[in-house]
Design a protein around this motif. Structure first.
Motif, PDB file in Angstrom:
ATOM      1  N   GLU A   1       0.897  -1.377  -0.089  1.00  0.00           N
ATOM      2  CA  GLU A   1      -0.294   0.058  -0.099  1.00  0.00           C
ATOM      3  C   GLU A   1       0.914   1.203   0.096  1.00  0.00           C
ATOM      4  OE1 GLU A   1      -2.220   1.050   3.798  1.00  0.00           O
ATOM      5  OE2 GLU A   1      -0.941  -0.488   4.758  1.00  0.00           O
ATOM      6  N   VAL A   2       0.509   2.335  -0.664  1.00  0.00           N
ATOM      7  CA  VAL A   2       1.049   3.632  -0.547  1.00  0.00           C
ATOM      8  C   VAL A   2       0.811   4.324   0.599  1.00  0.00           C
ATOM      9  CG1 VAL A   2       1.340   5.688  -1.704  1.00  0.00           C
ATOM     10  CG2 VAL A   2       1.001   3.711  -3.218  1.00  0.00           C
ATOM     11  N   ILE A   3       1.753   4.705   1.200  1.00  0.00           N
ATOM     12  CA  ILE A   3       1.666   5.562   2.424  1.00  0.00           C
ATOM     13  C   ILE A   3       2.081   6.851   2.479  1.00  0.00           C
ATOM     14  CG2 ILE A   3       1.274   3.491   4.063  1.00  0.00           C
ATOM     15  CD1 ILE A   3       3.837   3.950   5.110  1.00  0.00           C
ATOM     16  N   GLY A   4       2.793   7.550   1.171  1.00  0.00           N
ATOM     17  CA  GLY A   4       3.262   8.556   1.034  1.00  0.00           C
ATOM     18  C   GLY A   4       3.385   8.903  -0.381  1.00  0.00           C
ATOM     19  N   ARG A   5       3.009  10.069  -0.933  1.00  0.00           N
ATOM     20  CA  ARG A   5       3.087  10.604  -2.245  1.00  0.00           C
ATOM     21  C   ARG A   5       3.728  11.992  -2.235  1.00  0.00           C
ATOM     22  NH1 ARG A   5      -0.352   7.545  -5.386  1.00  0.00           N
ATOM     23  NH2 ARG A   5      -2.300   6.695  -4.139  1.00  0.00           N
ATOM     24  N   SER A   6       4.259  12.350  -3.262  1.00  0.00           N
ATOM     25  CA  SER A   6       4.428  13.768  -3.584  1.00  0.00           C
ATOM     26  C   SER A   6       3.749  14.349  -4.824  1.00  0.00           C
ATOM     27  CB  SER A   6       5.913  14.065  -3.889  1.00  0.00           C
ATOM     28  OG  SER A   6       6.455  13.202  -5.006  1.00  0.00           O
ATOM     29  N   ASP A   7       3.899  15.488  -5.034  1.00  0.00           N
ATOM     30  CA  ASP A   7       3.500  16.229  -6.348  1.00  0.00           C
ATOM     31  C   ASP A   7       4.066  15.640  -7.601  1.00  0.00           C
ATOM     32  OD1 ASP A   7       5.567  17.630  -6.083  1.00  0.00           O
ATOM     33  OD2 ASP A   7       4.637  19.552  -6.034  1.00  0.00           O
TER      34      ASP A   7
END
Length: 255
Positions: free
Chosen positions: A159-165
């Protein structure tokens, strides 16, 4: 309880800068993650130095470093590393992957990586953590970035727990024992600038890209202590650590 033991799987050659200032990347990671009374071992996997199968059970956790190599490459040491990571996963060993380590974990677990369509990411970028069972609320933490590859497709059960632009998968968690971070929480400003200069000298980036990266590194300073607590909390299974950053109401726990 016995003494805890960890291993750094080094995926990069030490630069003269990092050897002179820190003694090597191994010392950089132990300085960030190590605690008194622990044993930390170094395996230079990039040079074919791997732990033996009978040694794996002795470790409480493993740390995978960044690299100049491609996680989607097929060099012998990379293929051997993929096989090792599959073994460690089957043993439910704690693994923390940074940059290349983040990407090679994704590959070993069944995901896909490759060149980022938007090109290099250099400088400091804000990571937006997603509200989930891991976090009491949304969290934002800046981190040094230095990569041109990225995770294209997550492994099953991750699972993704962090993103950026810029990057859709900045931080991912796989079950309860594996976490990958695309950025570099271990970097100092000096180390980041040294690497940008090396990339420019080797003609891996353009002058304009170096300028943008250095400018972004001047505009914001990552919260190194917050990243340190986050990584140690995950790797060592310590009691939940509250981290506050940017907004006083923002907290997280990885347990």
């Amino acid at each position: 309880m016995g003494e805890k033991r960890f291993a750094v799987l080094l995926c990069a050659e030490d630069s003269e800068y990092v050897k002179k200032l820190y003694g090597g990347y191994f010392e950089v990671f132990v300085g960030m993650l190590g605690d008194e009374g622990e044993t930390w071992d170094l395996y230079r996997v990039i040079n074919g130095d791997f732990p033996q199968d009978e040694e794996l059970k002795c470790y409480d956790g493993f740390v995978l470093t960044g690299s100049c190599s491609d996680a989607h490459g097929n060099d012998l040491w990379i293929l051997n590393l993929v096989n090792l990571l599959k073994k460690l996963d089957s043993m439910n060993k704690k693994i923390l992957g940074i940059c290349f380590g983040h990407q090679i974990l994704c590959r070993a677990l069944g995901g896909k990586t490759g060149r980022a369509a938007s090109g290099w990411d250099l400088g400091v970028r804000m990571i937006n953590f997603l509200p989930s069972k891991h976090f009491s609320s949304a969290l934002k933490l800046p981190v040094y970035e230095c990569h041109r590859d990225e995770v294209w497709e997550l492994p099953p059960h991750a699972e993704v727990i962090g993103r950026s632009d810029k990057t859709a998968v900045e931080v991912f968690k796989y079950k309860e024992h594996i976490m990958g971070i695309q950025g570099h929480p271990e970097y100092t400003k000096g180390l980041f600038l040294s690497i940008v200069n090396r990339l420019l000298h080797c003609n891996l980036i353009q002058e304009s890209e170096a300028v943008v990266g250095k400018t972004r590194a001047e505009e914001q300073v990552p919260d190194g202590e917050a990243w340190k607590r986050l990584c140690k909390s995950f790797l060592k299974g310590s009691k939940p650590t509250a981290i506050t950053s940017l907004k006083p109401t923002t907290t997280l726990s990885l347990l």
